[in-house]
Write a protein that holds these residues in place. Structure first.
Motif, PDB file in Angstrom:
ATOM      1  N   ASP A  25      52.523 -25.145  28.159  1.00  0.00           N
ATOM      2  CA  ASP A  25      53.538 -24.592  27.241  1.00  0.00           C
ATOM      3  C   ASP A  25      54.009 -23.206  27.695  1.00  0.00           C
ATOM      4  O   ASP A  25      55.176 -22.853  27.581  1.00  0.00           O
ATOM      5  CB  ASP A  25      52.995 -24.535  25.807  1.00  0.00           C
ATOM      6  CG  ASP A  25      51.664 -23.793  25.743  1.00  0.00           C
ATOM      7  OD1 ASP A  25      50.874 -23.890  26.717  1.00  0.00           O
ATOM      8  OD2 ASP A  25      51.403 -23.113  24.731  1.00  0.00           O
ATOM      9  N   ILE A  26      53.073 -22.431  28.270  1.00  0.00           N
ATOM     10  CA  ILE A  26      53.435 -21.096  28.757  1.00  0.00           C
ATOM     11  C   ILE A  26      54.364 -21.231  29.961  1.00  0.00           C
ATOM     12  O   ILE A  26      55.371 -20.530  30.081  1.00  0.00           O
ATOM     13  CB  ILE A  26      52.163 -20.299  29.153  1.00  0.00           C
ATOM     14  CG1 ILE A  26      51.197 -20.205  27.977  1.00  0.00           C
ATOM     15  CG2 ILE A  26      52.525 -18.935  29.723  1.00  0.00           C
ATOM     16  CD1 ILE A  26      51.551 -19.184  26.928  1.00  0.00           C
ATOM     17  N   ALA A  29      57.777 -22.098  28.750  1.00  0.00           N
ATOM     18  CA  ALA A  29      58.444 -20.956  28.114  1.00  0.00           C
ATOM     19  C   ALA A  29      58.964 -19.981  29.171  1.00  0.00           C
ATOM     20  O   ALA A  29      60.078 -19.471  29.079  1.00  0.00           O
ATOM     21  CB  ALA A  29      57.476 -20.245  27.177  1.00  0.00           C
ATOM     22  N   LEU A  30      58.139 -19.752  30.199  1.00  0.00           N
ATOM     23  CA  LEU A  30      58.542 -18.815  31.248  1.00  0.00           C
ATOM     24  C   LEU A  30      59.725 -19.373  32.051  1.00  0.00           C
ATOM     25  O   LEU A  30      60.679 -18.654  32.360  1.00  0.00           O
ATOM     26  CB  LEU A  30      57.353 -18.527  32.170  1.00  0.00           C
ATOM     27  CG  LEU A  30      57.592 -17.510  33.287  1.00  0.00           C
ATOM     28  CD1 LEU A  30      58.082 -16.184  32.736  1.00  0.00           C
ATOM     29  CD2 LEU A  30      56.314 -17.282  34.098  1.00  0.00           C
ATOM     30  N   ILE A  40      61.325 -12.993  26.579  1.00  0.00           N
ATOM     31  CA  ILE A  40      60.008 -13.629  26.592  1.00  0.00           C
ATOM     32  C   ILE A  40      59.165 -13.063  25.450  1.00  0.00           C
ATOM     33  O   ILE A  40      59.280 -11.882  25.113  1.00  0.00           O
ATOM     34  CB  ILE A  40      59.362 -13.365  27.976  1.00  0.00           C
ATOM     35  CG1 ILE A  40      58.335 -14.420  28.291  1.00  0.00           C
ATOM     36  CG2 ILE A  40      58.775 -11.991  28.092  1.00  0.00           C
ATOM     37  CD1 ILE A  40      58.174 -14.617  29.769  1.00  0.00           C
ATOM     38  N   SER A  41      58.309 -13.902  24.826  1.00  0.00           N
ATOM     39  CA  SER A  41      57.483 -13.405  23.722  1.00  0.00           C
ATOM     40  C   SER A  41      56.265 -12.678  24.274  1.00  0.00           C
ATOM     41  O   SER A  41      55.863 -12.901  25.415  1.00  0.00           O
ATOM     42  CB  SER A  41      57.032 -14.561  22.837  1.00  0.00           C
ATOM     43  OG  SER A  41      56.033 -15.294  23.514  1.00  0.00           O
ATOM     44  N   GLU A  43      53.197 -13.033  23.470  1.00  0.00           N
ATOM     45  CA  GLU A  43      52.061 -13.951  23.713  1.00  0.00           C
ATOM     46  C   GLU A  43      52.176 -14.556  25.105  1.00  0.00           C
ATOM     47  O   GLU A  43      51.202 -14.627  25.854  1.00  0.00           O
ATOM     48  CB  GLU A  43      52.018 -15.101  22.684  1.00  0.00           C
ATOM     49  CG  GLU A  43      51.727 -14.695  21.251  1.00  0.00           C
ATOM     50  CD  GLU A  43      52.957 -14.150  20.543  1.00  0.00           C
ATOM     51  OE1 GLU A  43      54.055 -14.696  20.769  1.00  0.00           O
ATOM     52  OE2 GLU A  43      52.825 -13.166  19.796  1.00  0.00           O
ATOM     53  N   VAL A  44      53.385 -15.000  25.425  1.00  0.00           N
ATOM     54  CA  VAL A  44      53.593 -15.607  26.741  1.00  0.00           C
ATOM     55  C   VAL A  44      53.328 -14.572  27.833  1.00  0.00           C
ATOM     56  O   VAL A  44      52.624 -14.837  28.815  1.00  0.00           O
ATOM     57  CB  VAL A  44      55.035 -16.181  26.870  1.00  0.00           C
ATOM     58  CG1 VAL A  44      55.309 -16.640  28.288  1.00  0.00           C
ATOM     59  CG2 VAL A  44      55.243 -17.331  25.892  1.00  0.00           C
ATOM     60  N   VAL A  48      50.755 -14.793  31.056  1.00  0.00           N
ATOM     61  CA  VAL A  48      51.313 -14.708  32.410  1.00  0.00           C
ATOM     62  C   VAL A  48      50.683 -13.536  33.164  1.00  0.00           C
ATOM     63  O   VAL A  48      50.278 -13.664  34.327  1.00  0.00           O
ATOM     64  CB  VAL A  48      52.858 -14.553  32.373  1.00  0.00           C
ATOM     65  CG1 VAL A  48      53.419 -14.339  33.775  1.00  0.00           C
ATOM     66  CG2 VAL A  48      53.510 -15.761  31.725  1.00  0.00           C
TER      67      VAL A  48
END
Ligand code: ADP
Ligand code: MG
Length: 694
Positions: A25-26, A29-30, A40-41, A43-44, A48
């Motif tokens: 999922d990360i 998102a990236l 970008i959030s 959390e992500v 990373v």
């Protein structure tokens, strides 16, 4: 050497590494951020950062840096180690999402053109996830944009990214009228990089090269480039070892180094990568220049990236090959084989023609620097006049559409006017013109006015902006049309007629062109201050504002930074020259004249003919007087600049042109002296020593 595919990108935190090391999922998102530019959030970012750190440590990194491109012309970095104190006096290695996303370098010493007032001396760097992080040496490099606290732009990457957005939006609007809806339109660039390599031990004996990057004097070598035997010639072993090493280092960093060859001048070479998205191409070109210098050290060489290191020998440029393509993989500058696509091609072409004509000043000033002033118009690089080469085929086609002239088919057969008759244009049928500043070369434009040291962001911001603006205009107009095809055709016709003066397919080096261009009303901005004076014209300020690339404040700040840089470079060169002439060249010449005088006195007692010795002494003493007068003239010119500085940067820069001219005059005496003085007496290595080494 390890196999190239294994080596390639091995020091890059690229998509493949991300896929392997990030939770699904990360990773998604990236990737979404990279492809769409969405923020970008935290959390992500946290996940990373941690994965990036672990990977970097495995590659030998102990530090990280936010890598950015301030207005100095070079990249900036400040290393921070990963260490964080833990229990019992030990440390752990840590890198947080926050540290990845945002840095706060003490930026008060970077040029800002007055954008940062003292109460907000700090700037901050923001991670650019669209350009991969990499490990070089023991440092993890995170590419970043550099902005001031109030959000004002202080670097070259931010406006480049903004210009890419503007171009994408505008091109998409036009494409929509052709029934196409790609997610994004992106400019691609392949920068061909020229450079010189000279032996390090000789470089160390040339303070002018060390301090200013170029030789301020130096008599022409007996063998220069006149035999044309260096261009594409076989590469010296020592240089080849360097090139091999360079390629390897670049490949590790994911730079697509592709072509290497000798250039026109002795000791001059070129490296061309495979083209990529302009943002990446810019980062990679900056990296390439840094690695070129670094690898040279290992080989006992020095890599010179100055635009004109040696007078009388070709300088170094950087050809900026530019095209635009959609996220569906269509190159919009590809003439193509089917007629319908040709209407689209012709609309984009018309936009570029209009953009280049209307923004000659921006293109010219984007490549302006003290160093590049030595190349432009010096019969080795395009003139300072901006024009475009389209080749006979495309020009004929435009003339056919615009003037109803009969089209002489370059492929075979005759064609009438109208878009239906647009012929197939094969890449191979477009000829080449090596003298044009902005040449169409099959499916891209090659902007050739760049100097070798330039950050390619500068011209690409201008090209993107100028073209985006015209595309927006076209979209506005064509969007309202009832009959799209005939409206498009009428637009091409109108714009070509209005801007055909910018098209010149002839020899740009010819003196007649200068006259012809002036008749056509094209700009001929010979010096950097002349070009920069136009940066903040109301039209330009409005353009950047419309496209949200720069505010008026930012335009003026940039102009000031560039003017200031020009003045500083000239001032440093003049100071260096003054010192070397007075402390080394003048004393050496006087020593030679004493030697000749002593010799004359001694010969007198022998009652032999001493006419030759006398003539030589006369020549030397005359040169010494000339040299001394010229150095004083240089000092006067410097004083004039100081006085003019009170009336502002523009006048300081305008007056600095006089200093550059005075240096030119002074070097003539130096070079004449060098060519008649004994080698042992001349304090510096000669051009032959530096350029014709084995
Ligand atoms: P030349 O010296 O003949 O002009 P080079 O091969 O040295 O050609 O360099 C050409 C450059 O243009 C390379 O960097 C290449 O990747 C780049 N290039 C090729 N096609 C395109 C394109 N469509 N858009 C942008 N750059 C391109
Ligand atoms: Mg080339």
């Amino acid at each position: 050497m390890t196999k190239v595919p294994e080596l390639f990108g091995s020091m890059v935190f690229n998509e493949q590494v991300m896929r392997e090391r990030l939770p699904k999922d990360i990773f998604k998102a990236l990737q979404n951020t990279i492809k769409t530019g969405k923020p970008i959030s935290s959390e992500v970012a946290e996940v990373v950062a941690n994965a990036m750190k672990d990977w970097a440590i495995e590659k030998g990194a102990t530090h990280y840096t936010h890598w950015f491109q301030p207005m100095t012309g070079v990249t900036a970095e400040k290393h921070d180690s990963f260490i964080q104190p833990s229990d019992g006096g030990a440390v752990i290695m840590n890198f947080s999402g926050k540290q990845l996303i945002k840095g706060e370098p003490d930026a008060s010493s970077f040029p800002s053109g007055g954008l940062r007032s003292t109460f907000e001396a700090r700037g901050y760097t923001a991670w650019d996830p669209t350009s991969y992080a990499f490990v070089k040496g023991t440092v993890l490099y995170v590419p970043t944009a550099f902005i001031s606290y109030s959000g004002l732009v202080l670097d070259k990457k931010t406006p480049l990214l903004r210009s890419m957005d503007a171009l994408s939006k505008a091109a998409k609007r036009v494409l929509k009228l052709f029934g196409k809806t790609p997610a994004r339109v992106t400019p691609s660039v392949g920068p061909e990089q020229e450079y010189f390599l000279i032996p390090r031990e000789l470089y160390k004996k040339r303070p002018d090269l060390i301090i200013t990057g170029r030789t301020l004097f130096g008599a022409k070598p007996p063998k220069g480039q006149e035999l044309d035997d260096h261009y594409f010639g076989s590469i010296k072993t020592r240089v080849l070892r360097y090139m091999e090493d360079l390629d390897e280092e670049l490949w590790k960093l994911g730079v697509l180094a592709k072509t290497r060859h000798n250039e026109v001048a002795p000791a001059q070479h070129e490296l061309a990568p495979i083209y990529s998205t302009v943002n990446i191409a810019t980062d990679h070109n900056q990296l390439t220049m840094a690695i070129m210098k670094q690898v040279a050290e290992k080989h006992g060489l020095v890599c010179l990236l100055h635009e004109k290191p040696f007078a009388g020998v070709n300088g170094s440029g950087k050809h900026n090959n530019w095209s635009i393509s959609t996220s569906d993989g269509e190159n919009l500058l590809e003439p193509g084989k089917d007629l319908k696509n040709n209407l689209q091609f012709m609309v984009f072409l018309a936009a570029i023609i209009k953009a280049v004509d209307e923004h000659q000043d921006l293109l010219r000033l984007s490549v302006a620097s003290a160093g590049n002033d030595h190349r432009l118009g010096a019969n080795e690089a395009p003139p300072a006049i901006i024009s475009m080469f389209l080749g006979d085929e495309i020009t004929d086609l435009l003339e056919t559409i615009a003037l109803g002239k009969e089209y002489s088919n370059h492929v075979g057969g005759k064609l009438s006017t109208g878009v239906e008759s647009v012929p197939v244009i094969y890449e191979d049928t477009t000829d080449r013109n090596r003298t044009s500043p902005f040449a169409f070369t099959g499916n891209k434009f090659e902007f050739r006015s760049l100097g070798s040291a330039l950050n390619i962001a500068c011209p690409n911001i201008m090209i993107n902006a100028a073209v985006a603006d015209v595309l927006n205009e076209f979209a506005d107009e064509l969007g309202k049309a009832k009959d799209f095809k005939s409206a498009a055709l009428a637009l091409i016709k109108r714009e070509y007629m209005a801007h055909r003066r910018i098209v010149f397919n002839g020899d740009n080096y010819a003196t007649e062109w200068v006259e012809e261009a002036s008749k056509r009303g094209l700009l001929n901005l010979k010096t950097t201050p002349e070009a920069l004076a136009l940066y903040d014209r109301p039209e330009n300020v409005a353009l950047f504002d419309r496209l949200k690339i720069y505010t008026d404040k930012e335009v003026r700040a940039r102009k000031d930074i560039l003017l200031e840089n020009y003045c500083k470079v000239i001032n440093i060169e003049a100071g260096t020259m003054n010192e070397l002439v007075r402390k080394q060249i003048l004393p050496a010449a006087i020593e030679f004249s004493t030697m000749l005088a002593d010799n004359l006195t001694k010969l007198k007692s022998f009652n032999v003919n001493t006419d030759t010795q006398y003539d030589l002494l006369d020549e030397v003493t005359q040169l010494i007087s000339g040299l001394y007068a010229a150095v004083k003239k240089l000092n006067d010119a410097q004083s004039a600049v100081k006085a003019g500085a009170e009336s502002g940067l523009q006048s300081e820069a305008d007056l600095s042109v006089g200093v550059a001219a005075a240096m030119q005059e002074l070097r003539k005496y130096c070079d004449d002296l060098e060519s008649i003085m004994p080698k042992e007496l001349w304090p510096f290595p000669s051009y032959s020593d530096m350029l014709l080494y084995e």
